[in-house]
Design an enzyme around this catalytic site. Structure first.
Site, mmCIF file in Angstrom:
data_model
loop_
_atom_site.group_PDB
_atom_site.id
_atom_site.type_symbol
_atom_site.label_atom_id
_atom_site.label_comp_id
_atom_site.label_asym_id
_atom_site.label_seq_id
_atom_site.Cartn_x
_atom_site.Cartn_y
_atom_site.Cartn_z
ATOM 1 N N LYS B 97 0.941 -1.275 -0.044
ATOM 2 C CA LYS B 97 0.127 -0.046 0.000
ATOM 3 C C LYS B 97 0.917 1.168 0.073
ATOM 4 O O LYS B 97 1.513 1.608 0.931
ATOM 5 C CB LYS B 97 -0.817 -0.067 1.334
ATOM 6 C CG LYS B 97 -2.018 0.930 1.211
ATOM 7 C CD LYS B 97 -2.709 1.131 2.585
ATOM 8 C CE LYS B 97 -3.133 2.713 2.675
ATOM 9 N NZ LYS B 97 -3.329 2.920 4.061
ATOM 10 N N GLY B 158 -7.810 9.726 9.222
ATOM 11 C CA GLY B 158 -8.112 9.746 10.549
ATOM 12 C C GLY B 158 -9.235 10.706 10.821
ATOM 13 O O GLY B 158 -9.545 11.037 11.889
ATOM 14 N N ALA B 185 -9.247 5.971 4.026
ATOM 15 C CA ALA B 185 -9.049 7.229 4.727
ATOM 16 C C ALA B 185 -10.382 7.994 4.539
ATOM 17 O O ALA B 185 -11.173 8.253 3.688
ATOM 18 C CB ALA B 185 -8.082 7.860 4.081
ATOM 19 N N GLY B 186 -10.493 8.596 5.863
ATOM 20 C CA GLY B 186 -11.727 9.411 6.009
ATOM 21 C C GLY B 186 -13.012 8.957 6.404
ATOM 22 O O GLY B 186 -13.743 9.725 6.842
ATOM 23 N N ASN B 207 -9.551 2.023 9.285
ATOM 24 C CA ASN B 207 -8.827 1.879 10.610
ATOM 25 C C ASN B 207 -9.373 2.462 11.804
ATOM 26 O O ASN B 207 -9.695 1.951 12.566
ATOM 27 C CB ASN B 207 -7.366 2.015 10.320
ATOM 28 C CG ASN B 207 -6.327 1.657 11.502
ATOM 29 O OD1 ASN B 207 -5.240 1.545 11.215
ATOM 30 N ND2 ASN B 207 -6.871 1.321 12.561
#
Lengths: 65, 257
Positions: B97, B158, B185-186, B207
């Site tokens: 990644k 995040g 992400a986000g 995550n």
């Protein structure tokens, strides 16, 4: 010999990468190495020698997103 | 129908990150509840004293799922390429990644460096999963240099803000109908993930939204269900939105009272 190991000033007696790793307690650990920003594969560690002031990075698996 | 990533058949459309969990036990439980088959990992400096990386690696191995190493925290092509090589050796996978960060406030990818690093790595046999934006020109460049998967952000890493630009993501899906697209992400809550999947995206990587939840293992299950719901909805071909009401109850046969 004075080198930087993971950005910490470290005195080592050996010059060969493989033996330095043993000297520093990394023997048999799952790690990857780089010297002065260049990747050094496991297969060539025994043929690589460090010099005074070299920067040795020792990385291991870690949490990541 | 399964997801195919670099010729590998993947049954779960949820990819999970391994960072920020309150405890290793909660990481393991969350991964199980998520039903993911792919977990992202990273590399950091190891101390021969604490050997924390060894413990973590032992934990991940017990999960018996595929790992996707990242180059998180890299700001230059050289850093990212070197990290990728180190990751390939440690994790014994050519999947990477690829993150090349452009600046610290938003952690926005440096797409110019990203394309350059992706070219170097694909030529060296890596299967690159590039963390990118929804910019179509950049996406095309990444495909040209050999990427077979794209990972656009929904919002900064995040941030939990959800889809900053739904139109941009929708356009990306339309422009690349056959490229596996994974939003990375986000994402903050399961409804964001459902929205992504309803747009036709192939998968979502989560995550912070799981690890940072009050009950990570329950949130992992919520995301798993939300992604399945979104995928099913997309495949079911949703109705078009209308400006005006249309009665759902038939008019014919209505009594004149």
């Amino acid at each position: 010999m004075n080198i930087l190991v993971n950005n910490t000033a470290t005195v080592v007696h050996e010059k060969n990468l493989l033996t330095i790793l043993t000297e520093l307690g990394y023997e048999n650990l799952t790690i990857a190495t780089a010297i002065n920003g260049e990747f050094v594969p496991v297969s060539v560690r025994e043929k690589v020698f460090l010099c005074e002031g070299d920067k040795l990075e020792i990385l291991a698996p870690m949490q990541g997103g | 129908m399964s997801l195919i990533l670099y010729d590998e058949k993947i049954n779960s459309r949820l990819l999970v990150g391994s960072a920020q969990y309150p405890s290793p036990a909660l990481l393991v439980e969350s991964v199980k509840k998520s039903q993911t088959e792919i977990i992202t990992v990273s590399l950091r400096r190891e101390s021969s004293g604490s050997q924390s990386g060894q413990e973590f690696w032992h934990l991940i191995n017990q999960l018996k799922i595929r790992v996707l190493p990242n180059t998180a925290g890299c700001f230059t092509v050289k850093e990212a390429v070197t990290t990728a090589h180190m990751a390939r050796e440690i994790f014994n996978t050519n999947w990477i990644k690829l993150e090349v960060i452009g600046e610290e406030d938003t952690l926005q990818p440096n797409v110019f460096a990203l394309v350059e690093a992706a070219k170097i790595l694909t030529e060296d046999g890596f299967k690159v999963f590039p963390y990118t934006t929804d910019d179509l020109i950049v996406a095309n460049k990444l495909l040209e240099v050999g990427c077979e998967v794209l990972m656009p952000w929904a919002a900064p890493i995040g941030s939990g803000r959800g889809l900053n630009n739904p139109y941009g993501l929708q356009t990306m899906r339309s422009h690349f109908p056959h490229v596996p697209l994974i939003v990375d992400a986000g994402i903050g809550v399961p409804s964001h993930a459902t929205q992504v999947m309803e747009l036709g995206f192939d998968a979502v990587l989560i995550n912070s939204a799981i690890a940072g939840a009050g009950q990570p293992e329950a949130m992992a299950e919520a995301f798993s269900l939300a992604i399945q719901a979104g995928r099913l909805a997309y495949k079911s071909i949703p109705i078009e939105a209308r400006d005006m009401a249309t009665p759902s109850t038939p008019i014919m046969g209505k009594a004149f009272l």
